[in-house]
Design an enzyme around this catalytic site. Structure first.
Site, PDB file in Angstrom:
ATOM      1  N   LYS A 196       6.855  12.001 -11.288  1.00 13.99           N
ATOM      2  CA  LYS A 196       5.569  12.707 -11.202  1.00 13.99           C
ATOM      3  C   LYS A 196       4.859  12.239  -9.934  1.00 13.99           C
ATOM      4  CE  LYS A 196       1.913  11.861 -14.156  1.00 13.99           C
ATOM      5  NZ  LYS A 196       0.818  11.431 -13.267  1.00 13.99           N
TER       6      LYS A 196
ATOM      7  N   GLU B 188       1.226  13.089  -7.371  1.00 10.21           N
ATOM      8  CA  GLU B 188      -0.099  13.714  -7.319  1.00 10.21           C
ATOM      9  C   GLU B 188      -0.242  14.532  -6.043  1.00 10.21           C
ATOM     10  OE1 GLU B 188      -3.120  10.700  -7.840  1.00 10.21           O
ATOM     11  OE2 GLU B 188      -2.217   9.974  -9.709  1.00 10.21           O
TER      12      GLU B 188
ATOM     13  N   GLU C 283      -5.177  17.473 -14.836  1.00  8.60           N
ATOM     14  CA  GLU C 283      -6.086  16.451 -15.386  1.00  8.60           C
ATOM     15  C   GLU C 283      -7.545  16.794 -15.086  1.00  8.60           C
ATOM     16  OE1 GLU C 283      -5.065  12.393 -14.476  1.00  8.60           O
ATOM     17  OE2 GLU C 283      -6.987  11.629 -15.232  1.00  8.60           O
TER      18      GLU C 283
HETATM   19  O1  KIV Z   1      -0.909   7.336 -14.933  1.00  8.36           O
HETATM   20  C1  KIV Z   1      -1.082   8.005 -15.967  1.00  8.36           C
HETATM   21  O2  KIV Z   1      -1.106   7.499 -17.076  1.00  8.36           O
HETATM   22  C2  KIV Z   1      -1.287   9.433 -15.807  1.00  8.36           C
HETATM   23  C3  KIV Z   1      -1.916  10.152 -16.966  1.00  8.36           C
HETATM   24  C4  KIV Z   1      -3.372   9.921 -16.954  1.00  8.36           C
HETATM   25  C5  KIV Z   1      -1.579  11.577 -16.975  1.00  8.36           C
HETATM   26  O3  KIV Z   1      -1.013   9.988 -14.786  1.00  8.36           O
END
Ligand code: KIV
Length: 273
Positions: free
Chosen positions: A121, A123, A190
């Site tokens: 993941k 950003e 988010e």
């Molecule tokens: O780092 C994390 O836990 C996240 C969540 C808030 C989605 O990215």
């Protein structure tokens, strides 16, 4: 604890998430940072375990996620990988570990090879399109994180709801579509208004996970410690303490799974307008 082996059948994959979306069935995601919680969450039917860089705040006690390193992400990811059997393992790429597509390729490979990640993941919106294209073209599943991006907290000036004005909302919608076109397998949104999260979910054909983004998303995620009511200090508006009324951690997680699956969570009090 004995080392868990991945379940031979029934493992959750990107295809499972796509099927759940198309069937209109909600799926459940929680953060996990160690093998014991990974095993418990997996056994309660949580479909996606996210080794979030939130570990910098809830495990390490830091003020933001910015100081978290690749080695720390790999350490926690490998622990979670040893505890899971069935859930899909999504792992955050930490701050500045994907500043260029080349850097992202090397670091995503480390998360998969050393950390056991099934999906990474990262950003960012339009700026990450080329990186997402290069990662996915090489077989690395990607979740693109839109809306509030905690790694940019110093630029944002705080943890604020995103996409409230028309221009920002349109930009986020365009970013979501561009990331999908670049090959993103999942979006995570988010802290955005309910209406915008709904528009994004409708505008794409890939699963969308929400946190503080309302009930229209295909899946929901919470930081584990917020969900268990043990985060010190202020708990975000979008989180609910599922330990309330329960007598064990397992029962609290089961209540969360049930609430997401039934659509009872998030309720209006957990959402932004
Ligand atoms: O780092 C994390 O836990 C996240 C969540 C808030 C989605 O990215």
């Amino acid at each position: 604890m004995s080392a868990n082996k991945p379940a031979a059948g029934g493992a959750v994959t990107v295809n499972t998430l796509r099927k759940l979306r198309h069937a209109g069935e909600k799926f459940v995601c929680l953060t996990a940072y160690d093998a014991s919680f990974a095993a418990l969450l997996d056994a309660t039917g949580v479909e996606v375990l996210l080794v979030g860089d939130s570990l910098g705040m809830v495990v390490q006690g830091r003020e933001t996620t910015v100081p978290v390193t690749m080695d720390e992400m790999i350490y926690h990811s490998a622990a979670v990988a040893r505890g899971r059997r069935r859930a899909l393992l999504m792992v955050d790429m930490p701050f500045m570990s994907y500043a260029t597509p080349q850097q992202a390729l090397g670091n995503a490979a480390r998360l998969m090879q050393e950390g056991g990640a099934h999906m990474v993941k990262l950003e960012g919106g339009a700026i990450q399109v080329e990186t997402v294209r290069q990662l996915t073209a090489r077989g690395i599943p990607v979740c693109a994180h839109l809306g509030l991006q905690p790694q940019s907290v110093h630029r944002l000036g705080g943890y604020r709801v995103q996409g409230r004005d028309e221009q920002a909302a349109q930009q986020m919608l365009q970013d979501a579509q561009a990331l999908q076109a670049a090959g993103a397998d999942v979006l995570l949104v988010e802290s955005v208004p309910v209406v915008l999260a709904e528009q994004i979910t409708r505008a794409v054909d890939i699963p969308v996970i929400g946190i503080g983004a309302g009930p229209a998303c295909d899946g929901q995620v919470l930081v584990l410690y917020d969900m268990l009511g043990i985060t010190p200090g202020h708990r975000p508006k979008f989180a609910r303490d599922f330990m309330q009324g329960q007598t064990s951690v397992r029962a609290a997680v089961e209540a969360y799974v049930q609430a997401v699956k039934s659509g009872a969570f998030p309720a209006p009090e957990h959402c932004f307008e």
